[in-house]
Design an enzyme around this catalytic site. Structure first.
Site, PDB file in Angstrom:
ATOM      1  N   HIS A  19       0.851  -1.193   0.000  1.00  0.00           N
ATOM      2  CA  HIS A  19       0.000   0.000   0.000  1.00  0.00           C
ATOM      3  C   HIS A  19       0.886   1.242   0.000  1.00  0.00           C
ATOM      4  O   HIS A  19       2.111   1.152  -0.128  1.00  0.00           O
ATOM      5  CB  HIS A  19      -0.985  -0.033   1.169  1.00  0.00           C
ATOM      6  CG  HIS A  19      -0.357  -0.123   2.532  1.00  0.00           C
ATOM      7  ND1 HIS A  19       0.516   0.839   3.014  1.00  0.00           N
ATOM      8  CD2 HIS A  19      -0.458  -1.046   3.519  1.00  0.00           C
ATOM      9  CE1 HIS A  19       0.901   0.508   4.228  1.00  0.00           C
ATOM     10  NE2 HIS A  19       0.341  -0.655   4.557  1.00  0.00           N
ATOM     11  N   HIS A  22       4.205   1.406   2.122  1.00  0.00           N
ATOM     12  CA  HIS A  22       5.370   0.732   1.542  1.00  0.00           C
ATOM     13  C   HIS A  22       5.926   1.550   0.375  1.00  0.00           C
ATOM     14  O   HIS A  22       7.134   1.651   0.192  1.00  0.00           O
ATOM     15  CB  HIS A  22       5.002  -0.676   1.052  1.00  0.00           C
ATOM     16  CG  HIS A  22       4.302  -1.510   2.088  1.00  0.00           C
ATOM     17  ND1 HIS A  22       3.011  -1.937   1.938  1.00  0.00           N
ATOM     18  CD2 HIS A  22       4.700  -1.935   3.307  1.00  0.00           C
ATOM     19  CE1 HIS A  22       2.646  -2.625   3.007  1.00  0.00           C
ATOM     20  NE2 HIS A  22       3.663  -2.631   3.861  1.00  0.00           N
ATOM     21  N   CYS A 128       2.226 -10.980  20.103  1.00  0.00           N
ATOM     22  CA  CYS A 128       1.325 -10.294  19.166  1.00  0.00           C
ATOM     23  C   CYS A 128       1.739 -10.691  17.755  1.00  0.00           C
ATOM     24  O   CYS A 128       2.847 -10.381  17.317  1.00  0.00           O
ATOM     25  CB  CYS A 128       1.394  -8.780  19.336  1.00  0.00           C
ATOM     26  SG  CYS A 128       0.478  -7.922  18.021  1.00  0.00           S
ATOM     27  N   CYS A 131       2.560  -7.734  15.386  1.00  0.00           N
ATOM     28  CA  CYS A 131       3.911  -7.180  15.578  1.00  0.00           C
ATOM     29  C   CYS A 131       4.975  -8.231  15.333  1.00  0.00           C
ATOM     30  O   CYS A 131       6.143  -7.899  15.207  1.00  0.00           O
ATOM     31  CB  CYS A 131       4.107  -6.674  17.009  1.00  0.00           C
ATOM     32  SG  CYS A 131       3.033  -5.337  17.521  1.00  0.00           S
ATOM     33  N   CYS A 145      -3.175  -4.975  21.725  1.00  0.00           N
ATOM     34  CA  CYS A 145      -2.026  -4.271  21.141  1.00  0.00           C
ATOM     35  C   CYS A 145      -2.554  -2.980  20.511  1.00  0.00           C
ATOM     36  O   CYS A 145      -3.464  -3.028  19.684  1.00  0.00           O
ATOM     37  CB  CYS A 145      -1.371  -5.151  20.072  1.00  0.00           C
ATOM     38  SG  CYS A 145      -0.345  -4.212  18.938  1.00  0.00           S
ATOM     39  N   HIS A 148      -2.367  -3.122  16.560  1.00  0.00           N
ATOM     40  CA  HIS A 148      -3.152  -4.092  15.798  1.00  0.00           C
ATOM     41  C   HIS A 148      -4.547  -4.349  16.345  1.00  0.00           C
ATOM     42  O   HIS A 148      -5.331  -5.053  15.724  1.00  0.00           O
ATOM     43  CB  HIS A 148      -2.358  -5.400  15.654  1.00  0.00           C
ATOM     44  CG  HIS A 148      -1.079  -5.207  14.913  1.00  0.00           C
ATOM     45  ND1 HIS A 148       0.129  -4.999  15.547  1.00  0.00           N
ATOM     46  CD2 HIS A 148      -0.837  -5.114  13.585  1.00  0.00           C
ATOM     47  CE1 HIS A 148       1.062  -4.804  14.626  1.00  0.00           C
ATOM     48  NE2 HIS A 148       0.504  -4.867  13.448  1.00  0.00           N
ATOM     49  N   LYS A 298      -6.195   6.562   9.960  1.00  0.00           N
ATOM     50  CA  LYS A 298      -5.319   5.416   9.821  1.00  0.00           C
ATOM     51  C   LYS A 298      -5.885   4.503   8.729  1.00  0.00           C
ATOM     52  O   LYS A 298      -7.082   4.257   8.680  1.00  0.00           O
ATOM     53  CB  LYS A 298      -5.271   4.663  11.164  1.00  0.00           C
ATOM     54  CG  LYS A 298      -4.207   3.598  11.175  1.00  0.00           C
ATOM     55  CD  LYS A 298      -4.081   2.908  12.505  1.00  0.00           C
ATOM     56  CE  LYS A 298      -3.243   1.646  12.274  1.00  0.00           C
ATOM     57  NZ  LYS A 298      -2.958   0.884  13.444  1.00  0.00           N
ATOM     58  N   LYS A 301      -8.452  -1.812   6.306  1.00  0.00           N
ATOM     59  CA  LYS A 301      -9.318  -2.501   5.352  1.00  0.00           C
ATOM     60  C   LYS A 301     -10.784  -2.336   5.738  1.00  0.00           C
ATOM     61  O   LYS A 301     -11.647  -2.276   4.884  1.00  0.00           O
ATOM     62  CB  LYS A 301      -8.963  -3.984   5.332  1.00  0.00           C
ATOM     63  CG  LYS A 301      -7.798  -4.277   4.433  1.00  0.00           C
ATOM     64  CD  LYS A 301      -7.770  -5.758   4.137  1.00  0.00           C
ATOM     65  CE  LYS A 301      -6.472  -6.157   3.501  1.00  0.00           C
ATOM     66  NZ  LYS A 301      -6.224  -7.587   3.612  1.00  0.00           N
TER      67      LYS A 301
HETATM   68  O1  ME8 Z   1       7.598  -4.493   9.662  1.00  0.00           O
HETATM   69  N1  ME8 Z   1       3.091   4.834   6.518  1.00  0.00           N
HETATM   70  O2  ME8 Z   1       7.158  -5.299   7.546  1.00  0.00           O
HETATM   71  P1  ME8 Z   1       5.846  -4.479   7.153  1.00  0.00           P
HETATM   72  C1  ME8 Z   1       4.380   4.824   6.195  1.00  0.00           C
HETATM   73  N2  ME8 Z   1       8.798  -7.262   7.885  1.00  0.00           N
HETATM   74  N3  ME8 Z   1       5.107   3.704   6.084  1.00  0.00           N
HETATM   75  C2  ME8 Z   1       4.497   2.549   6.296  1.00  0.00           C
HETATM   76  C3  ME8 Z   1       3.132   2.463   6.636  1.00  0.00           C
HETATM   77  C4  ME8 Z   1       2.410   3.691   6.732  1.00  0.00           C
HETATM   78  N4  ME8 Z   1       1.122   3.751   7.021  1.00  0.00           N
HETATM   79  N5  ME8 Z   1       2.811   1.173   6.784  1.00  0.00           N
HETATM   80  C5  ME8 Z   1       3.940   0.464   6.530  1.00  0.00           C
HETATM   81  C6  ME8 Z   1       7.813  -5.254   8.746  1.00  0.00           C
HETATM   82  N6  ME8 Z   1       4.949   1.290   6.231  1.00  0.00           N
HETATM   83  C7  ME8 Z   1       8.972  -6.218   8.814  1.00  0.00           C
HETATM   84  C8  ME8 Z   1      10.258  -5.465   8.554  1.00  0.00           C
HETATM   85  S1  ME8 Z   1      12.903  -5.302   8.260  1.00  0.00           S
HETATM   86  C9  ME8 Z   1      14.191  -6.267   8.652  1.00  0.00           C
HETATM   87  C10 ME8 Z   1      11.504  -6.270   8.626  1.00  0.00           C
HETATM   88  C11 ME8 Z   1       6.326   0.915   5.849  1.00  0.00           C
HETATM   89  O3  ME8 Z   1       5.358  -5.105   5.918  1.00  0.00           O
HETATM   90  C12 ME8 Z   1       7.343   1.412   6.860  1.00  0.00           C
HETATM   91  O4  ME8 Z   1       8.598   1.455   6.246  1.00  0.00           O
HETATM   92  O5  ME8 Z   1       4.933  -4.375   8.300  1.00  0.00           O
HETATM   93  C13 ME8 Z   1       7.310   0.331   7.890  1.00  0.00           C
HETATM   94  O6  ME8 Z   1       8.453   0.341   8.709  1.00  0.00           O
HETATM   95  C14 ME8 Z   1       7.266  -0.888   7.003  1.00  0.00           C
HETATM   96  O7  ME8 Z   1       6.429  -0.484   5.902  1.00  0.00           O
HETATM   97  C15 ME8 Z   1       6.696  -2.092   7.707  1.00  0.00           C
HETATM   98  O8  ME8 Z   1       6.429  -3.064   6.757  1.00  0.00           O
END
Ligand code: ME8
Length: 483
Positions: A19, A22, A128, A131, A145, A148, A298, A301
């Site tokens: 989304h 990312h 969790c 997380c 949490c 979540h 925020k 879905k």
């Molecule tokens: O945490 N606004 O993966 P994840 C801005 N796999 N950035 C956002 C966001 C938002 N609303 N939502 C997600 C993980 N992100 C682990 C990471 S690293 C070794 C392992 C971005 O799929 C932001 O960079 O939950 C956040 O830190 C990351 O997606 C989390 O992605």
């Protein structure tokens, strides 16, 4: 001198498609990578997917698919972002990759165990799944949490633990002295306060009979690695740790890990602990950006306000999306994605801004005579140099919205310059040459932000031996949107 510059994004969970959040991390990281390449650095830009753990496994189960097939499909969607968002990453790591990732993750594990930082412990506590972390009572609000909105699950099992507590002081010191530079300041203070509270040891494995979807722990066949231990090691496995020492030494330590604020503790506490234990240098910096909301709320879905980068780009193009993210979202705070704001920015800064300026200048230049051999006026050159210096200063601190604002201020200056000198009345070659020099500089400064448009502009400017001699008309780079 050419210098290596290694930059990473987090690796994303493959429980769901990408989304706008990312997309933001990817675009911010890409802009920095492109900027460093333009400075002449030898850049390695890494991104990828975090494919193990309970969350991914359950998402596959929920739709009745076999886990590997399920994660393959979603990983492809993250890969598709390369073309959609015009990203310039060099490698895409997947933690289910047994050839590239597993040897690195396992080699690192062995190091931690060798120095005596891994031990068995009976654990009973809450986990969790959102997380992918063990949580304590103080992490919860009204028993759920806060991130979540789910109740953590009670887990009772025997795990292998990592002695993170042992490195608490060393990590604190590294962040205090700036050896590990956490940006922005607010996040640095936040993590220091957390570490000063004392870091606790972390459960680093899960029994295979409870969770089979993970990297096997070397010499402990009944355990798989805890998903964060596995995931963090991607930053070294991808560049050859445990496989290709020469390549690893070329790139490590990382110059910047770009992350969102939600995963600060993992990156600025657990990861440095693992590296210290393994006797590896710490990353030089961690840039922590904020979170993006959708129309002020925020993304969720249930609310149905999740912004799909594929759709936005389909409608408005990748440059416009990148521009909005880099200009409108403060890179060090939370920001909002709103479609009205998006259109406003598009019309003001791209259609009437960069697009219109490029079209005005190249239209004048196309029919101008006597441009070859001219030199840019000092006033203009100074303005260009000033912008280069001030934008670079902001970029060093990852203030990407400020960088963008500085560059777009140069477009405003150019517009003012045209209006003041009215070259369409005078055909003054020197004025037109100055404008072309400005446009050329703007295109080069803006290319990490809007690479496609910048490329078109750069191509339209004719040069001989690196000197500007004319231009071809560029029109309609960003067609105006209806209000
Ligand atoms: O945490 N606004 O993966 P994840 C801005 N796999 N950035 C956002 C966001 C938002 N609303 N939502 C997600 C993980 N992100 C682990 C990471 S690293 C070794 C392992 C971005 O799929 C932001 O960079 O939950 C956040 O830190 C990351 O997606 C989390 O992605």
């Amino acid at each position: 001198m050419r210098k290596e510059f290694y930059i990473t994004t987090p690796i994303y969970y493959v429980n769901d498609k990408p989304h706008v959040g990312h997309a933001y991390t990817n675009v911010a990281t890409d802009a920095i990578a492109r900027w460093r390449r333009a400075q002449g650095d030898d850049v390695f830009f890494l991104t990828g997917t975090d494919e193990h753990g309970t969350k991914n496994q359950r998402s596959a189960e929920k739709v009745g698919e076999e886990t590997q097939g399920f994660v393959d499909k979603i990983a492809d969607k993250f890969k598709d972002l390369k073309e959609v968002l015009d990203l310039s990453w060099d490698f895409f790591i997947r933690t289910s990759d047994k050839e590239i990732h597993w040897p690195g993750a396992q080699a690192l594990w062995k190091k931690l165990e060798e120095v005596g930082d891994i031990y068995w412990k009976d654990y009973e506590g809450f986990y969790c799944v959102g997380c992918e972390a063990f949580v304590t009572e103080k992490d919860l609000v009204d028993d759920v949490c806060p991130d979540h909105k789910t109740k953590p699950e009670l887990i009772k099992e025997k795990n292998l633990y990592f002695k993170l507590s042992k490195y608490s002081k060393q990590i604190e010191k590294a962040i205090e002295t700036g050896e590990l530079n956490v940006q922005p300041e607010t996040r640095r203070n936040e993590i220091l306060a957390f570490i000063r509270g004392g870091l606790e040891d972390v459960s680093f494995s899960r029994p295979k009979d409870k969770l089979k979807w993970g990297v096997p722990v070397p010499d402990h066949e009944d355990q798989v690695m805890y998903v964060w231990c596995d995931a963090l090691s991607n930053y070294i496995s991808a560049i050859g740790y445990g496989r290709d020492e020469k390549e690893f030494n070329k790139w490590w330590p990382a110059d910047v890990h770009v992350i969102g604020k939600d995963i600060l503790r993992f990156h600025a506490a657990i990861w440095p602990g693992m590296l210290l234990s393994a006797g590896l240098p710490l990353p030089k910096s961690i840039f922590v950006h904020g979170f993006i909301t959708s129309e002020g709320e925020k993304m969720s879905k249930t609310i149905g306000n999740v912004i799909d980068p594929f759709e936005v780009v389909e409608e408005f193009g990748s440059d416009a999306f990148r521009y909005y993210l880099l200009r409108e979202i403060p890179s060090d705070e939370d920001g909002d994605f709103s479609i009205d704001k998006f259109k406003e920015r598009y019309n003001a800064d791209l259609a009437n801004g960069l697009g219109n300026f490029a079209s005005r200048v190249t239209t004048l230049a196309e029919k101008a005579e006597g441009l070859a051999g001219l030199l840019v006026d000092e006033e203009i050159q100074n303005k260009i140099t000033e912008t280069a210096i001030s934008a670079a200063k902001e970029a060093e601190r990852f203030k990407l919205h400020e960088v963008t604002a500085k560059i777009w201020a140069l477009i405003k200056f150019g517009d003012g310059y045209i209006n003041k000198h009215k070259p369409w009345e005078t055909d003054d070659a020197q004025v037109i040459f100055n404008l072309l020099a400005l446009l050329d500089a703007i295109a080069s400064f803006a290319s990490p932000i809007v690479p496609k448009a910048a490329g078109i502009i750069q191509k339209s400017i004719k040069k001989e031996d690196g000197k500007i001699i004319g231009a071809q008309k560029v029109v309609n780079l960003f067609p105006r949107l209806d209000a």
